[in-house]
Scaffold this motif. Structure first.
Motif, PDB file in Angstrom:
ATOM      1  N   PRO A  59     -60.022  44.002 -31.345  1.00  0.00           N
ATOM      2  CA  PRO A  59     -59.056  45.047 -30.956  1.00  0.00           C
ATOM      3  C   PRO A  59     -59.053  45.359 -29.464  1.00  0.00           C
ATOM      4  CG  PRO A  59     -60.909  45.991 -32.171  1.00  0.00           C
ATOM      5  CD  PRO A  59     -61.019  44.505 -32.303  1.00  0.00           C
ATOM      6  N   GLY A 102     -50.796  45.193 -35.496  1.00  0.00           N
ATOM      7  CA  GLY A 102     -51.846  45.961 -36.144  1.00  0.00           C
ATOM      8  C   GLY A 102     -52.321  47.110 -35.270  1.00  0.00           C
ATOM      9  N   ASP A 103     -52.924  48.066 -35.906  1.00  0.00           N
ATOM     10  CA  ASP A 103     -53.413  49.261 -35.231  1.00  0.00           C
ATOM     11  C   ASP A 103     -54.784  48.999 -34.626  1.00  0.00           C
ATOM     12  OD1 ASP A 103     -54.093  51.766 -34.394  1.00  0.00           O
ATOM     13  OD2 ASP A 103     -53.801  52.756 -36.320  1.00  0.00           O
ATOM     14  N   THR A 104     -54.972  49.372 -33.370  1.00  0.00           N
ATOM     15  CA  THR A 104     -56.266  49.161 -32.710  1.00  0.00           C
ATOM     16  C   THR A 104     -57.385  49.940 -33.396  1.00  0.00           C
ATOM     17  OG1 THR A 104     -55.741  50.954 -31.169  1.00  0.00           O
ATOM     18  CG2 THR A 104     -55.252  48.724 -30.446  1.00  0.00           C
ATOM     19  N   ARG A 107     -57.354  42.718 -35.598  1.00  0.00           N
ATOM     20  CA  ARG A 107     -55.901  42.654 -35.593  1.00  0.00           C
ATOM     21  C   ARG A 107     -55.455  41.199 -35.752  1.00  0.00           C
ATOM     22  NH1 ARG A 107     -54.170  45.644 -30.250  1.00  0.00           N
ATOM     23  NH2 ARG A 107     -52.213  45.959 -31.328  1.00  0.00           N
TER      24      ARG A 107
END
Length: 249
Positions: free
Chosen positions: A77, A101-103, A108
């Motif tokens: 990330p 994607g979310d950190t 991710r």
């Protein structure tokens, strides 16, 4: 007899010869030489053939992009899209990258598009190669890189803050924001604020450092690779400003 008469044309020449001849002489445009309906001129066919051809071309271009794009999974990330592009640039010319994607949700995934299919095939050899802290998975892609939405326009204050801010990764988790502030102020100049992010359970974290002046930020970028704690940090230009709510005291 009545039945025969009902089939006669009352406007035929034999019934009104003088009237038709007078009108024809006075206004010939009412009686053109060819009184039959003319067929409508055929329009240039932007036909199904052409429509189908353009559709086929778009499909071919999409297939070509897919073949020269790879899927990259298990991305650290802390890795940025620019860093991902640099890692894959040894395989050939990289045209673009996209990390999704979310950190905050752990590892991710993303996509890297190359100039041609051979470069994408070469990139497959990086499967299980460590990028950052984790080995990545490199597989053939089944889609192209989706175009990104434009970022909302930034105010003049935001732009001014961005040029004074740097993004720092691979920060030793034993270091606090206070430690970073002292280090960067001694080395480069006054720090306005710091935002340290990432999971403290990991060995490294990342964050943003906003300086009081742009020249301090420019100088700080030159320290990338410097040993700070137990790790060599990466320092690059930031694409975002630290929000007021994120300012540390």
């Amino acid at each position: 007899m009545m039945e025969c008469e009902s089939k006669l044309n009352p406007l035929a020449d034999e019934f009104v010869p003088s009237l038709r001849r007078c009108l024809s002489a006075a206004a010939p445009e009412f009686f053109p030489s060819s009184h039959r309906l003319r067929p409508i001129a055929s329009q240039p066919q932007r036909s199904r053939a052409q429509t189908g051809s353009s559709h086929a071309e778009r499909n071919a271009e999409k297939e070509s992009k897919i073949k020269r794009t790879v899927y990259v999974g298990d991305i650290d990330p802390r890795i940025t899209e620019e860093e991902l592009m640099r890692e894959f640039s040894n395989c050939g010319v990289v045209k673009g990258s996209c990390i999704c994607g979310d950190t905050k949700s752990g590892l991710r995934y993303g996509f890297v598009e190359f100039e041609n299919e051979d470069c994408a095939k070469a990139a497959m050899r990086l499967n299980c190669t460590r990028i950052g802290l984790y080995p990545v998975r490199v597989l053939p892609s089944h889609r192209t890189i989706a175009p990104r939405n434009r970022l909302p326009s930034r105010s003049g204050d935001d732009r001014e803050k961005i040029v004074r801010t740097v993004y720092c990764s691979y920060i030793d988790t034993t270091l606090s924001e206070k430690d970073l502030k002292e280090f960067f102020e001694i080395q480069f100049g006054e720090v306005s604020c710091i935002r340290l992010l990432g999971d403290q359970k990991s060995s490294t974290r990342y964050g943003f450092i906003e300086f009081a002046k742009e020249e301090f930020a420019v100088a700080a970028i030159k320290c990338t690779g410097m040993l700070l704690g137990n790790y060599r940090v990466k320092v690059v230009s930031s694409k975002a400003a630290i929000r007021p709510s994120q300012h540390s005291n």
